[in-house]
Design a protein around this motif. Structure first.
Motif, PDB file in Angstrom:
ATOM      1  N   SER A  83      44.084  50.867  30.340  1.00 24.08           N
ATOM      2  CA  SER A  83      43.538  49.627  29.786  1.00 24.08           C
ATOM      3  C   SER A  83      43.923  48.433  30.652  1.00 24.08           C
ATOM      4  CB  SER A  83      44.049  49.441  28.356  1.00 24.08           C
ATOM      5  OG  SER A  83      43.635  48.210  27.842  1.00 24.08           O
ATOM      6  N   LYS A  84      45.167  48.413  31.091  1.00 26.45           N
ATOM      7  CA  LYS A  84      45.641  47.311  31.940  1.00 26.45           C
ATOM      8  C   LYS A  84      44.911  47.315  33.283  1.00 26.45           C
ATOM      9  CE  LYS A  84      49.925  44.973  32.638  1.00 26.45           C
ATOM     10  NZ  LYS A  84      49.849  44.170  31.462  1.00 26.45           N
ATOM     11  N   VAL A  85      44.707  48.497  33.881  1.00 27.98           N
ATOM     12  CA  VAL A  85      43.966  48.602  35.136  1.00 27.98           C
ATOM     13  C   VAL A  85      42.540  48.094  34.936  1.00 27.98           C
ATOM     14  CG1 VAL A  85      42.936  50.249  36.773  1.00 27.98           C
ATOM     15  CG2 VAL A  85      45.347  50.446  36.157  1.00 27.98           C
ATOM     16  N   ASN A  86      41.911  48.488  33.842  1.00 27.64           N
ATOM     17  CA  ASN A  86      40.544  48.027  33.561  1.00 27.64           C
ATOM     18  C   ASN A  86      40.479  46.512  33.440  1.00 27.64           C
ATOM     19  OD1 ASN A  86      39.623  50.654  33.593  1.00 27.64           O
ATOM     20  ND2 ASN A  86      39.658  50.882  31.376  1.00 27.64           N
ATOM     21  N   THR A  87      41.462  45.917  32.783  1.00 29.26           N
ATOM     22  CA  THR A  87      41.508  44.460  32.643  1.00 29.26           C
ATOM     23  C   THR A  87      41.646  43.803  34.009  1.00 29.26           C
ATOM     24  OG1 THR A  87      42.479  44.606  30.441  1.00 29.26           O
ATOM     25  CG2 THR A  87      42.802  42.539  31.627  1.00 29.26           C
ATOM     26  N   TYR A  88      42.559  44.309  34.840  1.00 30.73           N
ATOM     27  CA  TYR A  88      42.730  43.758  36.196  1.00 30.73           C
ATOM     28  C   TYR A  88      41.439  43.899  36.999  1.00 30.73           C
ATOM     29  CZ  TYR A  88      47.832  43.246  35.779  1.00 30.73           C
ATOM     30  OH  TYR A  88      49.089  42.861  35.417  1.00 30.73           O
ATOM     31  N   MET A  89      40.798  45.060  36.914  1.00 31.99           N
ATOM     32  CA  MET A  89      39.566  45.289  37.670  1.00 31.99           C
ATOM     33  C   MET A  89      38.467  44.319  37.235  1.00 31.99           C
ATOM     34  SD  MET A  89      40.165  47.533  39.953  1.00 31.99           S
ATOM     35  CE  MET A  89      38.562  48.067  40.478  1.00 31.99           C
ATOM     36  N   ASN A  90      38.321  44.093  35.940  1.00 32.40           N
ATOM     37  CA  ASN A  90      37.317  43.152  35.452  1.00 32.40           C
ATOM     38  C   ASN A  90      37.589  41.739  35.953  1.00 32.40           C
ATOM     39  OD1 ASN A  90      35.892  45.113  34.052  1.00 32.40           O
ATOM     40  ND2 ASN A  90      37.020  44.783  32.157  1.00 32.40           N
TER      41      ASN A  90
END
Length: 95
Positions: free
Chosen positions: A63-70
Motif C-alpha cells: 500500500s505504501k509503495v502504491n501511494t509513493y508510485m501515485n
C-alpha cells in the motif's frame, strides 16, 4: 510478566521491553522518511499468528509503495506539462 495492559519481556542481556496489548497483532509503520529504497514495518504477535502478520506487513508495504508510485506519477505529469509549455527564462541573480 503479564499485566492488564502489557507484557514485559526481559532478555538475557539488555533492557526490559514492554509490549502493550493494544499493539499486539498490529502492523506499525517504522518508515520515518523514504530514503535509499528502504521501508520498514514491524509487528508483535503470538507464534501462531506469525503467518497472518507476515501477510499484513506485506500488504501494508505494498500500500505504501502504491501511494509513493501515485505521488511520483503526479509529479512526473506535472514536470512533463511544464516542460511542454512556453519557455520560461530562469531567474539568475546579478552578481
Amino acid at each position: 510478566m503479564e499485566t492488564n495492559r502489557y507484557y514485559e519481556i526481559k532478555p538475557e542481556n539488555g533492557p526490559v521491553k514492554r509490549i502493550y496489548k493494544e499493539k499486539l497483532n498490529t502492523v506499525v509503520d517504522e518508515t520515518k522518511f523514504y530514503t535509499n529504497g528502504i521501508m520498514m514495518c514491524s509487528a508483535f504477535c503470538i507464534e501462531e499468528q506469525v503467518g497472518e502478520m507476515h501477510i499484513k506487513i506485506l500488504q501494508s508495504l505494498q500500500s505504501k509503495v502504491n501511494t509513493y508510485m501515485n505521488e511520483l506519477q503526479l509529479n512526473q505529469r506535472a514536470i512533463e506539462h511544464l516542460s511542454s509549455g512556453p519557455s520560461v527564462k530562469p531567474y539568475l541573480p546579478e552578481g
